[in-house]
Structures are given as structure tokens and as C-alpha cells.
Scaffold this active site. Structure first.
Site, short mmCIF file in Angstrom:
data_model
loop_
_atom_site.label_atom_id
_atom_site.label_comp_id
_atom_site.label_asym_id
_atom_site.label_seq_id
_atom_site.Cartn_x
_atom_site.Cartn_y
_atom_site.Cartn_z
CG ASP A 103 -0.34 0.09 2.70
OD1 ASP A 103 0.44 -0.67 2.32
OD2 ASP A 103 -0.93 0.04 4.00
CG ASP A 127 1.43 -6.62 5.81
OD1 ASP A 127 2.50 -7.51 6.01
OD2 ASP A 127 2.17 -5.75 5.54
CG ASP A 129 -1.66 -4.21 4.21
OD1 ASP A 129 -1.75 -4.65 3.10
OD2 ASP A 129 -0.68 -3.53 5.05
NE ARG A 171 3.66 -2.28 7.75
CZ ARG A 171 4.93 -1.60 7.46
NH1 ARG A 171 5.22 -0.63 8.14
NH2 ARG A 171 6.10 -2.06 6.35
N1 LIG Z 1 2.70 8.67 1.35
C1 LIG Z 1 3.88 8.81 0.28
N2 LIG Z 1 4.52 9.37 -0.36
C2 LIG Z 1 5.35 9.16 -1.07
N3 LIG Z 1 6.01 7.90 -1.34
C3 LIG Z 1 5.64 6.79 -0.54
C4 LIG Z 1 4.34 6.99 0.22
N4 LIG Z 1 4.28 5.82 1.41
C5 LIG Z 1 5.63 5.32 1.62
N5 LIG Z 1 5.77 5.85 0.25
C6 LIG Z 1 7.31 5.16 -0.20
O1 LIG Z 1 6.61 2.93 -0.45
C7 LIG Z 1 8.23 2.83 0.15
C8 LIG Z 1 7.21 1.45 0.35
O2 LIG Z 1 6.17 1.99 0.99
P1 LIG Z 1 6.02 0.88 2.72
O3 LIG Z 1 7.44 0.80 3.03
O4 LIG Z 1 4.89 1.49 3.46
O5 LIG Z 1 6.04 -0.78 1.91
P2 LIG Z 1 4.82 -1.01 1.09
O6 LIG Z 1 4.91 -1.34 -0.08
O7 LIG Z 1 3.44 -0.66 2.16
O8 LIG Z 1 5.15 -2.82 1.30
P3 LIG Z 1 5.29 -3.92 2.64
O9 LIG Z 1 3.86 -2.84 3.48
O10 LIG Z 1 4.83 -5.13 2.25
O11 LIG Z 1 6.20 -3.40 3.33
C9 LIG Z 1 8.19 3.59 1.12
O12 LIG Z 1 9.45 3.11 2.07
C10 LIG Z 1 8.28 5.48 0.28
O13 LIG Z 1 9.13 5.15 -0.30
O1 LIG Z 2 11.21 -5.51 7.03
P1 LIG Z 2 10.89 -4.87 7.86
O2 LIG Z 2 11.22 -3.25 7.94
O3 LIG Z 2 11.27 -4.54 9.75
O4 LIG Z 2 9.42 -4.21 7.97
C1 LIG Z 2 8.49 -5.34 8.77
C2 LIG Z 2 7.06 -4.79 8.01
O5 LIG Z 2 7.54 -5.40 6.55
C3 LIG Z 2 5.73 -6.90 6.68
O6 LIG Z 2 6.55 -7.43 6.40
C4 LIG Z 2 5.75 -6.10 5.04
O7 LIG Z 2 4.65 -5.01 5.21
C5 LIG Z 2 5.09 -6.53 7.97
O8 LIG Z 2 4.26 -7.68 7.62
C6 LIG Z 2 6.08 -6.44 8.87
O9 LIG Z 2 4.77 -5.56 9.80
MG LIG Z 3 2.32 -1.68 3.53
#
Ligand SMILES: Nc1ncnc2c1ncn2[C@@H]1O[C@H](COP(=O)(O)OP(=O)(O)OP(=O)(O)O)[C@@H](O)[C@H]1O
Ligand SMILES: O=P(O)(O)OC[C@H]1O[C@](O)(CO)[C@@H](O)[C@@H]1O
Ligand SMILES: [Mg+2]
Length: 319
Positions: A103, A127, A129, A171
Site C-alpha cells: 500500500d 500483509d 492489506d 503490520r
Molecule cells: N505517502 C507516500 N508518498 C510517497 N511515497 C510513499 C508514500 N508512502 C510510501 N511511499 C514509498 O513507498 C515505500 C514503501 O512503502 P512501505 O514501506 O509502506 O511498504 P509497502 O509498499 O506498503 O510494502 P509492505 O507493507 O509489504 O512492506 C516507502 O518507503 C516510500 O518510499
Molecule cells: O522488514 P521490516 O522493514 O522490518 O518491516 C516489517 C514489516 O514488513 C512486513 O513484513 C510487510 O509489510 C510487515 O508484515 C511487517 O510489519
Molecule cells: Mg504496506
């Protein structure tokens, strides 16, 4: 459209490689040029971009992790960071971007859309999600990993007549814990989506003990609280001893399940098709067993409710 690029971002998820392969091969099949961006948005900012050929994605469908590497990139959350990324996008003549991630990564893509870059987002996170899709890439593999571990923990729990708390990633979402709890035959499942009731958990443990059941597995989603906290609560409130098992990052590793490879292949190709069809801002996913694409904005609306009847079912079946 002549050239697109693909990146993976956020926590890695099994099946990301299968999705990269699908994007690259579908794009080449359609006569596009395609580049891989390494290290997520960080690599986009730094220009870590390489043109891919058919062979660049050979022998990866079965591999966990992501050959493009992934990153969490705070700099991309700033206007300056995104301006640097835009310079690279222009320099490499990238006309469309496939973002494979969770997300947060989709929010990043949405910012690029605002700057005029067409984006197609592929949901990949353990996740599960992401609003708008029933399944994300990686969820099925992680689920199988967790259930496998629960089976192993049950062996020792039974042998020692102990109660275990198994802390599962996710998460803020309880999907992985819910499905793993049901699939692993857990006696209790504790999720952020359901109010926590310590008395109910204690009563379940006590009543099963009184019926002669001497072991139990409590599956706890990390978004609710930590397993150590829960163990302390059970000890303090009811004198119940538990062993704690925090599964951690093993849940993100391993060869993707067949199902994750299949949906990754479907999602990746569909993402390329949405870009080719001229859609500027989309996400792909699964609804009622069908691959769909939809407007990226929908992802940022309220999340569908988790099917909490599955918690009741798990409890009914594990009495
Ligand atoms: N509001 C935002 N604006 C710009 N970039 C964003 C924003 N939110 C997240 N990002 C970018 O996306 C990257 C990945 O987001 P995040 O760490 O939430 O992981 P994710 O894509 O949700 O995957 P997961 O939850 O599975 O780890 C962030 O490190 C950032 O670089
Ligand atoms: O690998 P990191 O940055 O510690 O993040 C852990 C988080 O990433 C995830 O594995 C994927 O979003 C979550 O389930 C967990 O909370
Ligand atoms: Mg995420």
C-alpha cells in the site's frame, strides 16, 4: 508508448520475481522496451536503471525475494526526492511505470501519477492489506510458511502439554494471522480488527484444560500487540504460563507457492495491458477469481472488513 519500467518496493514478498518476469516478457511481446529499476524508489532517485531483455528474467519464477531488490525510501516521501526521480524518468524516456509492492508503494506511485507518469500497480505484500483486491502476491506463500511452523510448534506443545503464543506478521492487518490460525487449527486467534478480550481467551484456555486438553496454540497478529506483552498479561491476570514464538522475517522468504506464481504472472501481464490501453493510474488485483484492474484512487478508500466469522469458525472447530 515505447518504453516502460518496473520496480519492486516495500517489504519483499514471494512471487515478486514471477511478477517481474511477467511484466518484462509481456512488455517485450508487445514490442515495448522495458527497464528494471533496482532498489525501489531509492534506485529511481539514483538512476539505478537497466534495460532488460528476455533473458534478464530467466530462471527466476521459482525464486523468493526480488532480483530488482527492494527498499523503504524516506527520500521519496519528499518533493525533492520525487523531483530527482522525475529527472531520471525523463532521462531514460520512461513513459509508464509498473510498481510492484504494498500500500505504501502504491501511495508513492500515486504521487508520480500526479507528476504525469502513468503507473500500473501490482499488489505484492505478505500483509494482504490492499483495498480492491482479494489477494496480494506473497500472501499465499507466507500463509503456507506460517501454517507449516504452527504444525511444528504443535508437536512440541503437545509433547510438553504447553500453551504457545505464535506472533504473526501483517503490520496493522490481521489477514495472515486469521488464515494461518484457521488453517493451523489454533485454539484462539487475536487480531487488530477484533476487540481484545482477555477474559474470553482465559476462559477458552481454562475450559479446554478442564476437558483434558493440555496444549493450545494462540495465533496473535503483530498489529494487535507483541507476543511478549500477551504472555505477560496471561501470566498476570490468570497465572497462565505460555511459551512465545515470534516468527519474524522467515515469513517473507522462500520459494513462491504455485498460486502466488500464477497470480503474479496474471497481475504482471495485466499491468502492462492497462498501461498500453492508456490508463494513467491503475491497480490490478483479484475479485471473485477474476483478474481485474481498477482506479488507483480506490486503494486509498476504506479497507473492506475482514471476515471475522472465520475467527468464530476457528474457535468452534478447535474446542
Ligand atoms: N505517502 C507516500 N508518498 C510517497 N511515497 C510513499 C508514500 N508512502 C510510501 N511511499 C514509498 O513507498 C515505500 C514503501 O512503502 P512501505 O514501506 O509502506 O511498504 P509497502 O509498499 O506498503 O510494502 P509492505 O507493507 O509489504 O512492506 C516507502 O518507503 C516510500 O518510499
Ligand atoms: O522488514 P521490516 O522493514 O522490518 O518491516 C516489517 C514489516 O514488513 C512486513 O513484513 C510487510 O509489510 C510487515 O508484515 C511487517 O510489519
Ligand atoms: Mg504496506
Amino acid at each position: 508508448m515505447k518504453k516502460i519500467a518496473v520496480l519492486t518496493s516495500g517489504g519483499d514478498a514471494p512471487g515478486m520475481n514471477a511478477a517481474i518476469r511477467s511484466v518484462v516478457r509481456k512488455a517485450l511481446f508487445e514490442g515495448l522496451e522495458v527497464s528494471g529499476v533496482f532498489n525501489g524508489y531509492q534506485g529511481l532517485i539514483e538512476g539505478k536503471i537497466e534495460q532488460f531483455q528476455l533473458g534478464s528474467v530467466g530462471d527466476i519464477i521459482q525464486r523468493g525475494g526480488t532480483i530488482l531488490r527492494s527498499a523503504r525510501c524516506p527520500e521519496f516521501m519528499t518533493e525533492d526526492g520525487r523531483a530527482k526521480a522525475m529527472e531520471q524518468i525523463k532521462l531514460h524516456a520512461i513513459e509508464g511505470l509498473v510498481v510492484i509492492g504494498g500500500d505504501g508503494s502504491f501511495k508513492g506511485a500515486n504521487e508520480l501519477v500526479k507528476l504525469g507518469v502513468p503507473c500500473a500497480c501490482v499488489p505484492a505484500t505478505i500483509d494482504n492489506d490492499i483495498t480492491g483486491t482479494e489477494f496480494t502476491i506473497g500472501f499465499d506463500t507466507a500463509l503456507n510458511t506460517v501454517v507449516d511452523v504452527i504444525d511444528k510448534i504443535r508437536d512440541t506443545a503437545t509433547s510438553h502439554e504447553r500453551s504457545f503464543i505464535v506472533e504473526v506478521m501483517g503490520r496493522d492487518a490481521g489477514d495472515l494471522a486469521l488464515w494461518a490460525g484457521l488453517g493451523g487449527g489454533a485454539e484462539s486467534i487475536i487480531l487488530p480488527e477484533k476487540p481484545f478480550n482477555v477474559d474470553a481467551i482465559v476462559n477458552r484456555l481454562k475450559s479446554s484444560t478442564s476437558r483434558g486438553k493440555k496444549h493450545s496454540i494462540i495465533v496473535l497478529a503483530e498489529g494487535m500487540m507483541s507476543a511478549t506483552q500477551l504472555a505477560e498479561i496471561l501470566k498476570k491476570e490468570a497465572g497462565i504460563e505460555t511459551r512465545v514464538s515470534i516468527l519474524g522475517h522467515m515469513q517473507r522468504g522462500g520459494s513462491p507457492s504455485a498460486r502466488d506464481r500464477v497470480i503474479a504472472s496474471q497481475y504482471g501481464a495485466r499491468a502492462v495491458e492497462t498501461l498500453l490501453s492508456g490508463k494513467k493510474s491503475s491497480a490490478v488485483g483479484m475479485r471473485n477469481h477474476k483478474v481485474v484492474d481498477y482506479n488507483l484512487e480506490e486503494v486509498f478508500t476504506k479497507r473492506e472488513k475482514l471476515d471475522l466469522s472465520l475467527v468464530d469458525l476457528a474457535e468452534t472447530l478447535s474446542i
